[in-house]
Scaffold this active site. Structure first.
Site, short mmCIF file in Angstrom:
data_model
loop_
_atom_site.label_atom_id
_atom_site.label_comp_id
_atom_site.label_asym_id
_atom_site.label_seq_id
_atom_site.Cartn_x
_atom_site.Cartn_y
_atom_site.Cartn_z
N GLY A 1 0.80 -1.22 0.00
CA GLY A 1 0.00 0.00 0.00
C GLY A 1 0.83 1.27 0.00
O GLY A 1 1.94 1.33 -0.56
N SER A 2 0.34 2.29 0.69
CA SER A 2 0.96 3.62 0.63
C SER A 2 2.36 3.67 1.21
O SER A 2 3.13 4.58 0.88
CB SER A 2 0.07 4.65 1.34
OG SER A 2 -1.04 4.99 0.54
N VAL A 3 2.69 2.71 2.07
CA VAL A 3 4.05 2.73 2.64
C VAL A 3 5.09 2.57 1.53
O VAL A 3 6.24 2.99 1.67
CB VAL A 3 4.21 1.60 3.69
CG1 VAL A 3 4.20 0.23 3.05
CG2 VAL A 3 5.46 1.81 4.52
#
Length: 226
Positions: free
Chosen positions: A119-121
């Site tokens: 995801g956004s990480v």
């Protein structure tokens, strides 16, 4: 060692039993003891895990999963300066004192044996790849407002928030979808893939724990950026 680190390092930890020859009389008294084999004590294994941090992570992941009604949760805490593993926790578990009653699913170590999309990480990795390759500089500015079409789908920021013109540092710090997509397009699939391979993405870490899965890293030809 039945599971986890004890199983992985069983040969080192178990040592060898001492063998004694004992002469006992009919009265039950011991008259002579001879050492046939002195045996060997198991080796010590010192972990980088910090017991205090591990305890906090175990408490927090159980609380987080309960409060957010999640199906599962896990925490992996690593020292970024050394790569040392400080804690590895998950909400699923079993009674260590009743191992025989546990199931294989309960004993599963999720952080090493479960594949998931980061995801956004992963924006941090994307931004670093673009900076390392010279595709962008920290002060380069990108559109952080307008939705952008990728493979026929218009991508927006979370909550449709408009950030306006934002530099690379702000895009990473604020996790701006539209800005990071534009950075990734400028970087290109080939250079991004090369950078991910250099980091070991898609390969096992060889941490030493049993059941570790390798990640999935698709070839550049299988990825579309437009």
């Amino acid at each position: 060692g039945l599971e986890g680190i004890e199983l992985a390092y069983e040969q080192h930890l178990r040592g060898a039993s001492r063998v004694l020859q004992v002469l006992e009389g009919a009265d039950g008294r011991t008259y002579d003891v001879r050492v046939v084999d002195p045996g060997r004590r198991g080796q010590d294994l010192i972990l980088t895990v910090d017991a205090r941090i591990q305890f906090i992570c175990e408490e927090e992941i159980r609380t987080g999963v309960r409060d957010h009604r999640a199906l599962a949760g896990m925490i992996v805490l690593v020292d970024p300066r050394t790569g040392e593993l400080l804690a590895m926790a998950q909400d699923k578990g079993y009674d260590l004192n009743a191992f025989s009653l546990s199931t294989a699913d309960q004993r599963k170590n999720w952080p090493v044996s479960h594949l998931f999309e980061p995801g956004s990480v992963f924006k941090v990795i994307t931004g670093l790849a673009a900076l390392e390759s010279g595709a962008v500089s920290p002060t380069d500015v990108f559109d952080g407002d307008t939705g952008i079409s990728v493979t026929g789908h218009v991508m927006h920021n979370a909550g449709y928030i408009s950030y306006g013109p934002s530099d690379v540092r702000e895009i990473i710090a604020q996790s701006i979808n539209t800005g990071m997509i534009r950075i990734a397009q400028l970087l290109g699939a080939e250079r991004f893939h090369e950078f991910l391979v250099s980091l070991g993405i898609g390969r096992r870490t060889e941490l030493g724990l049993p059941g570790e899965e390798a990640g999935i890293l698709r070839s550049p030809s299988a990825v579309s950026y437009t």
